[in-house]
Design an enzyme around this catalytic site. Structure first.
Site, PDB file in Angstrom:
ATOM      1  N   LYS A 125     -18.177  -4.471   9.864  1.00  0.00           N
ATOM      2  CA  LYS A 125     -16.849  -4.347   9.123  1.00  0.00           C
ATOM      3  C   LYS A 125     -15.732  -4.894   9.338  1.00  0.00           C
ATOM      4  O   LYS A 125     -14.665  -4.917   8.641  1.00  0.00           O
ATOM      5  CB  LYS A 125     -16.705  -2.714   8.850  1.00  0.00           C
ATOM      6  N   LYS A 160     -15.121   4.902   4.818  1.00  0.00           N
ATOM      7  CA  LYS A 160     -16.474   4.934   5.371  1.00  0.00           C
ATOM      8  C   LYS A 160     -15.927   4.558   6.987  1.00  0.00           C
ATOM      9  O   LYS A 160     -14.709   4.003   7.226  1.00  0.00           O
ATOM     10  CB  LYS A 160     -17.429   3.471   5.150  1.00  0.00           C
ATOM     11  N   ARG A 210     -28.615  -7.428  -0.275  1.00  0.00           N
ATOM     12  CA  ARG A 210     -28.826  -7.548   1.127  1.00  0.00           C
ATOM     13  C   ARG A 210     -29.296  -9.261   1.008  1.00  0.00           C
ATOM     14  O   ARG A 210     -30.274  -9.403   0.507  1.00  0.00           O
ATOM     15  CB  ARG A 210     -29.574  -6.968   1.971  1.00  0.00           C
ATOM     16  N   ARG A 224     -30.824  -3.622  -3.593  1.00  0.00           N
ATOM     17  CA  ARG A 224     -30.808  -2.097  -2.976  1.00  0.00           C
ATOM     18  C   ARG A 224     -30.085  -1.356  -4.228  1.00  0.00           C
ATOM     19  O   ARG A 224     -28.942  -1.582  -4.274  1.00  0.00           O
ATOM     20  CB  ARG A 224     -30.261  -1.917  -1.666  1.00  0.00           C
ATOM     21  N   ARG A 232     -24.107   5.274  -2.486  1.00  0.00           N
ATOM     22  CA  ARG A 232     -24.678   4.465  -1.389  1.00  0.00           C
ATOM     23  C   ARG A 232     -25.997   3.767  -1.907  1.00  0.00           C
ATOM     24  O   ARG A 232     -26.681   4.583  -2.500  1.00  0.00           O
ATOM     25  CB  ARG A 232     -24.786   5.175  -0.175  1.00  0.00           C
ATOM     26  N   ASP A 272     -24.114  -8.080   3.170  1.00  0.00           N
ATOM     27  CA  ASP A 272     -24.151  -7.288   1.940  1.00  0.00           C
ATOM     28  C   ASP A 272     -23.166  -7.823   0.934  1.00  0.00           C
ATOM     29  O   ASP A 272     -21.848  -7.890   1.196  1.00  0.00           O
ATOM     30  CB  ASP A 272     -23.755  -5.930   2.275  1.00  0.00           C
ATOM     31  N   GLU A 280     -19.973  -6.561   3.987  1.00  0.00           N
ATOM     32  CA  GLU A 280     -20.356  -6.512   5.342  1.00  0.00           C
ATOM     33  C   GLU A 280     -21.018  -7.714   5.944  1.00  0.00           C
ATOM     34  O   GLU A 280     -21.945  -8.193   4.870  1.00  0.00           O
ATOM     35  CB  GLU A 280     -20.981  -5.162   5.632  1.00  0.00           C
TER      36      GLU A 280
END
Length: 315
Positions: A125, A160, A210, A224, A232, A272, A280
């Site tokens: 991150k 987060k 991803r 995803r 999430r 991501d 990320e």
């Protein structure tokens, strides 16, 4: 060429052989005739100028309930093996950082994947902040005033932990939600680390993608999709894997970050992407190989080993 490969990972008996990326990396290594060793991060030791691990010879096979065999433990001098795969899961804490320092003592004489100094300097991150134009609006802080101001500006936010993984501790706070104060108090009681706050990207409802990069080049992707009522998309928390491709915008993102990944010795990376934004850059223990393999009929682990072997041949 036959290589001696030590895999630093979590207990192999607990992995899901249908999803674990380290497992298929081990299968591919064994198929190429490489000799495998397994050890946990707590088995790593520095003594008299040498880095050792209490390791066990490893054999793997795709058989549920009988997917591995381990030989007798032995003290393995990691300077004497060809490759170390650093594949234990985060959290990216002081134990993880210490492991990178120890493995740096043997790299690059022993090729550590990924480069331990680069891993230490590139937590997922934080590394992404090197590319601010590719990110959604982002704040990293512990300061409540800054967080309140960010929320006032963007209204719908994601909160987060900075060094978490697998979607753990990720919260969506909407305008009017009265739980932010309690949430921040909870985080403060657990850790004094700053938090990452980002504007909520509504495109996550269509999925969090991803993308796997191998030696800086995009090699495959999986979408995803979050479960109903869930912010999430991580597969660990109920997200659904869906076949996908790589868009023009995503290739632009990969082209922007790829040279930095390659230059830092980050051979196996998972990024991501939500909508038009990268959220990320995963360098510690990326996942997603098996899902992409099944959807696309490929073997990404073979491409990773091709990259590792090519790097060894260039030395």
């Amino acid at each position: 060429m036959s290589l001696a490969v030590a895999i630093q990972m979590d207990p192999i008996e607990s992995i899901n052989i249908d999803a674990d990326s380290t497992f298929v990396l081990a299968l591919e290594a064994e198929a190429r005739g490489h000799l495998l060793y397994h050890y946990g991060p707590r088995n790593l030791a520095f003594k008299n100028g040498r880095v050792h691990a209490w390791a066990r010879p490893l054999k793997v096979r795709r058989e549920r309930g009988s997917h591995f065999s381990l030989g007798a433990p032995e003290s393995l001098d990691l300077a004497g093996v060809d490759v170390v795969l650093m594949r234990q899961d985060p959290p990216f804490d002081m134990a993880y950082i210490t492991a990178t320092h120890l493995l740096e003592r043997i790299h690059p004489q022993t090729l550590v994947v990924n480069d331990p100094a680069a891993v230490r300097n590139a937590p997922e991150k934080l590394f992404v902040t090197q590319f601010p134009s590719l990110m959604p609006p982002t704040l990293i802080t512990s300061d409540r005033r800054e967080i309140d101001a960010f929320r006032t500006e963007y209204h719908d936010i994601i909160v987060k932990p900075l060094f978490g993984n697998g979607g753990a501790g990720v919260f969506r706070i909407r305008d009017g939600d009265e739980n932010l104060g309690s949430l921040l108090e909870m985080f403060a009681s657990i850790s004094n680390e700053p938090l990452m706050i980002q504007r909520y990207v509504p495109e996550v409802r269509q999925g969090d993608k991803r993308i796997i990069l191998i030696d800086g080049e995009p090699a495959g992707a999986v979408l995803r999709v979050p479960a109903k009522g869930e912010a999430r998309a991580n597969l660990h928390v109920g997200g659904t894997a869906v076949k996908t491709g790589i868009t023009t915008r995503e290739r632009e993102i990969c082209a922007a970050i790829g040279p930095a990944l390659k230059a830092q010795g980050l051979i196996f990376v998972g990024i991501d992407v939500i909508g038009d934004y990268i959220t990320e850059i995963n360098v510690t223990s990326p996942t997603g190989l098996q899902e992409i393999n099944r959807f696309d009929g490929v073997k990404l682990e073979a491409k990773i080993w091709d990259a590792i072997e090519a790097k060894l041949n260039r030395r």
